[in-house]
Each structure stands twice: as structure tokens, then as C-alpha cells.
Motif scaffolding. Structure first.
Motif, PDB file in Angstrom:
ATOM      1  N   ARG A 120      41.312  31.993  47.718  1.00 12.34           N
ATOM      2  CA  ARG A 120      41.298  33.409  47.276  1.00 12.34           C
ATOM      3  C   ARG A 120      42.142  34.276  48.203  1.00 12.34           C
ATOM      4  NH1 ARG A 120      41.479  33.939  42.783  1.00 12.34           N
ATOM      5  NH2 ARG A 120      42.323  31.857  43.115  1.00 12.34           N
ATOM      6  N   TYR A 121      42.121  33.950  49.493  1.00 11.85           N
ATOM      7  CA  TYR A 121      42.915  34.689  50.479  1.00 11.85           C
ATOM      8  C   TYR A 121      44.404  34.583  50.159  1.00 11.85           C
ATOM      9  CZ  TYR A 121      45.528  35.087  54.881  1.00 11.85           C
ATOM     10  OH  TYR A 121      46.474  35.390  55.831  1.00 11.85           O
ATOM     11  N   ILE A 124      45.212  36.428  46.710  1.00 15.11           N
ATOM     12  CA  ILE A 124      45.166  37.895  46.718  1.00 15.11           C
ATOM     13  C   ILE A 124      46.126  38.500  47.737  1.00 15.11           C
ATOM     14  CG2 ILE A 124      43.649  39.876  47.218  1.00 15.11           C
ATOM     15  CD1 ILE A 124      41.327  38.146  46.082  1.00 15.11           C
ATOM     16  N   TYR A 215      37.733  36.690  53.992  1.00 15.02           N
ATOM     17  CA  TYR A 215      37.219  37.838  53.241  1.00 15.02           C
ATOM     18  C   TYR A 215      37.517  39.171  53.922  1.00 15.02           C
ATOM     19  CZ  TYR A 215      35.079  34.877  49.772  1.00 15.02           C
ATOM     20  OH  TYR A 215      34.889  33.976  48.753  1.00 15.02           O
ATOM     21  N   ILE A 218      40.971  39.796  52.745  1.00 11.15           N
ATOM     22  CA  ILE A 218      40.927  40.190  51.329  1.00 11.15           C
ATOM     23  C   ILE A 218      40.458  41.633  51.194  1.00 11.15           C
ATOM     24  CG2 ILE A 218      39.705  39.796  49.150  1.00 11.15           C
ATOM     25  CD1 ILE A 218      39.729  36.788  49.859  1.00 11.15           C
ATOM     26  N   CYS A 222      42.360  44.756  49.472  1.00 14.63           N
ATOM     27  CA  CYS A 222      41.730  45.450  48.341  1.00 14.63           C
ATOM     28  C   CYS A 222      41.641  46.958  48.546  1.00 14.63           C
ATOM     29  CB  CYS A 222      40.338  44.878  48.087  1.00 14.63           C
ATOM     30  SG  CYS A 222      40.356  43.237  47.338  1.00 14.63           S
ATOM     31  N   ASN A 229      43.426  45.460  40.219  1.00 16.92           N
ATOM     32  CA  ASN A 229      43.476  44.309  41.128  1.00 16.92           C
ATOM     33  C   ASN A 229      42.216  44.225  41.981  1.00 16.92           C
ATOM     34  OD1 ASN A 229      45.975  43.470  40.219  1.00 16.92           O
ATOM     35  ND2 ASN A 229      47.105  44.633  41.760  1.00 16.92           N
ATOM     36  N   LYS A 230      41.692  45.395  42.347  1.00 17.07           N
ATOM     37  CA  LYS A 230      40.471  45.429  43.140  1.00 17.07           C
ATOM     38  C   LYS A 230      39.301  44.826  42.351  1.00 17.07           C
ATOM     39  CE  LYS A 230      40.071  49.111  45.521  1.00 17.07           C
ATOM     40  NZ  LYS A 230      39.860  50.528  45.930  1.00 17.07           N
ATOM     41  N   ALA A 233      39.678  41.045  42.107  1.00 20.63           N
ATOM     42  CA  ALA A 233      39.310  40.398  43.371  1.00 20.63           C
ATOM     43  C   ALA A 233      37.798  40.330  43.521  1.00 20.63           C
ATOM     44  CB  ALA A 233      39.925  41.161  44.544  1.00 20.63           C
ATOM     45  N   THR A 236      36.261  37.536  41.193  1.00 21.31           N
ATOM     46  CA  THR A 236      36.443  36.149  41.633  1.00 21.31           C
ATOM     47  C   THR A 236      35.756  35.850  42.965  1.00 21.31           C
ATOM     48  OG1 THR A 236      38.560  36.731  42.680  1.00 21.31           O
ATOM     49  CG2 THR A 236      38.639  35.890  40.433  1.00 21.31           C
ATOM     50  N   CYS A 237      35.555  36.879  43.786  1.00 20.04           N
ATOM     51  CA  CYS A 237      34.992  36.654  45.123  1.00 20.04           C
ATOM     52  C   CYS A 237      33.466  36.788  45.179  1.00 20.04           C
ATOM     53  CB  CYS A 237      35.605  37.625  46.131  1.00 20.04           C
ATOM     54  SG  CYS A 237      37.360  37.332  46.461  1.00 20.04           S
TER      55      CYS A 237
END
Length: 308
Positions: A120-121, A124, A215, A218, A222, A229-230, A233, A236-237
Motif C-alpha cells: 500500500r505504501y 499510494i 502507514y 501513507i 493522504c 484519493n484520500k 487510501a 484499502t488501508c
């Protein structure tokens, strides 16, 4: 002084005498175990048959679902068999095998979540490099390394236990606990205790540090991105954050319970909390990812409910 091979078998002392309630507990545990297997298997099959889910994040998820089934299988069959046992005995080989499966599974869980956090890092924070950095081949190598790393970690720690001489055989839990088995030894060296702490460090602290770093990065991105996009994120997180939080709370209790006297906790509550991770986590994972991730949710609807 008795050798460890002469203490046959260990006794799981937390079961006690539950009388006719054993039939009720057996039915509940069996239903829960089957539900865990079905829920995780369904998501594994959905990810396998839907080519649109053949992406790094979902491949890592598939590995996590496999681990949930493996971790549950290391506990429930033995627990179910003990429901109808009068002595609650387990031989050393089976006890050591269960420890290997449970603690390897715990390490795989944390490392898998660390790999998913890194995924994810990259996705994003460095979206243009994502397809190069996280491709299917590299993800398969990561999964292989996760299992190898976890197995070697446990074998190293276990090597300090298998040579111990035991002066007792009663484990005050419903499963074979690594630290409690060590406490049954006639003598424990500083090296034995350090191996236990080292296993906890490489299994929990290192992966958790990588998760926290990912995180935080991320979150920093964000705060300076668009609302759309926020939201993406967050979607998914969120399941990963819930899984990590649940694991962290469970591990803290497990650490405290194994090393300190928690007599103020009622016996039944103590037993439930001692297996909290192996009861809740295998169902939290498919529930959170199956409902929260739009692609998996849509695939489940399409393959399970919309087929004619």
C-alpha cells in the motif's frame, strides 16, 4: 532428574471438568472452525478464478487467507479432541508440532501484514513505480521469504526448548504455549529466556515497525492529496489497520498472560482471552477484506449470487 523424553505426556490443565457442557462447547467450536475454513476458502477461490484480482495486493491477501486456515487447524482439531478427553493429555511430539504450527502462523500473519502495508505504501506514495516494484513474480518471492523467515525464526527459538529437561508436565492453557513449556523445565538459562524474547522481537516488533513506518508515510501523503484519493487510501488501508490492531491487542494479552499471574481474571474469561487471536483473527480477516474491499465484494457477488 528426568529427561524431557520421560515426561509423557503434557497435561493441558485449563480444560478442567466441564461435564455435559462439553457437547455444547464441541458443537460451537466445530461450527466456528468450519465457518473459518469456508469463509477463507471462498475468498481464496474467488481471487483464484477472477483474473481481475490477480494483482499483488490480492495475491498477498490470498496468502493471508491460507495462513488463517493453517493457524486455525493448528488449534481446533486438538481442542475438539480434548473436549471428550478425561485426562487432557498431549504427547511431547504433538505438543511441539502444535507450537511449531501456531507460532509459525503468528509470524506469517505479522510478516504478511507488513508486506501488505509495504504494498500500500508503494501504491499510494509511488504510484508510477508500483507496477515495476510490486509485480506478481516479486510478490511470490516475498511470500516464499515470509514463510521461510517465519519457520527459521521458530526453529531457532524451538532449538532451545527441545533440549530442556522437564520437572513438570501441566500446562495451564488449552494449547501448548511456548513460554509455559519453558517454565516447566527443571532449570532455564538466560539464553533460553533471551531466545524467547528474540523470537517475539523478530516476529512482532520488526514487522510492526515496518507496518507503522508504512502507514505514517501513507498518512503524510493522504494529508496532501485530493479527497477522492484520500477516500481510496482509507478504503484499502482500513482492513489492514483493523487486523494489525486486533493482532497487537491479542499479542499484548498473550505476553502478559504467559509471564505474569492474572488470577483476578475469571477462569472462563482467561481461557477465552488466551485463544482470542486464534478465535477472532481467522474470521476478522475474511470478514474485513471481503466486505471492505470493493473489488473482492463485487467478485463475491458476481460469482456467488449472480451466476445463472
Amino acid at each position: 532428574m528426568q529427561n524431557s523424553t520421560e515426561i509423557v505426556p503434557f497435561v493441558l490443565g485449563a480444560y478442567g471438568d466441564i461435564g455435559h457442557l462439553k457437547y455444547l462447547y464441541f458443537s460451537i467450536m466445530l461450527l466456528w472452525y468450519l465457518s473459518i475454513c469456508v469463509a477463507n476458502t471462498v475468498l481464496i477461490v474467488v481471487i483464484y478464478v477472477d483474473r481481475r484480482l490477480h494483482e499483488p495486493m490480492y495475491i498477498l491477501l490470498c496468502n493471508l487467507f491460507v495462513n488463517e486456515i493453517g493457524g486455525s487447524t493448528s488449534l481446533y482439531p486438538l481442542m475438539l479432541s480434548q473436549m471428550f478427553s478425561d485426562t487432557h493429555e498431549v504427547t511431547l511430539p504433538w505438543c511441539f508440532l502444535q507450537m511449531c504450527c501456531i507460532y509459525t502462523s503468528a509470524s506469517v500473519e505479522f510478516c504478511s501484514l507488513a508486506a501488505m502495508a509495504y504494498d500500500r505504501y508503494v501504491s499510494i506514495c509511488y504510484p508510477l513505480h508500483y507496477n515495476v516494484t510490486m509485480n506478481s513474480g516479486r510478490v511470490m518471492i516475498i511470500i516464499l521469504l515470509i514463510w521461510l523467515y517465519s519457520f527459521v525464526n521458530f526453529i531457532f527459538s524451538f532449538s532451545f526448548v527441545v533440549s530442556l529437561k522437564f520437572c513438570g508436565n501441566v500446562i495451564d492453557k488449552v494449547f501448548c504455549d511456548h513460554h509455559l513449556v519453558m517454565k516447566l523445565a527443571c532449570s532455564v538459562t538466560i539464553l533460553n529466556n533471551m531466545s524467547d524474547l528474540l523470537f517475539a522481537f523478530v516476529t512482532i516488533v520488526l514487522p510492526f515497525s515496518l507496518i507503522s513506518f508504512s502507514y505514517m508515510k501513507i498518512l503524510a501523503v493522504c494529508l496532501n492529496t485530493s479527497k477522492e484519493n484520500k477516500q481510496k487510501a482509507i478504503t484499502t488501508c482500513t482492513p489492514q489497520i483493523v487486523s494489525v490492531s486486533n493482532l497487537f491487542v491479542g499479542c499484548i494479552y498473550h505476553f502478559v498472560d504467559s509471564r505474569f499471574d492474572v488470577a483476578y481474571v475469571p477462569a472462563k474469561v482467561h481461557i477465552i482471552l488466551s485463544v482470542y487471536l486464534l478465535i477472532c483473527q481467522p474470521m476478522v480477516t475474511p470478514f474485513m477484506y471481503g466486505l471492505k474491499l470493493p473489488k473482492i465484494r463485487q467478485s463475491c457477488k458476481r460469482y456467488l449470487f449472480d451466476r445463472k
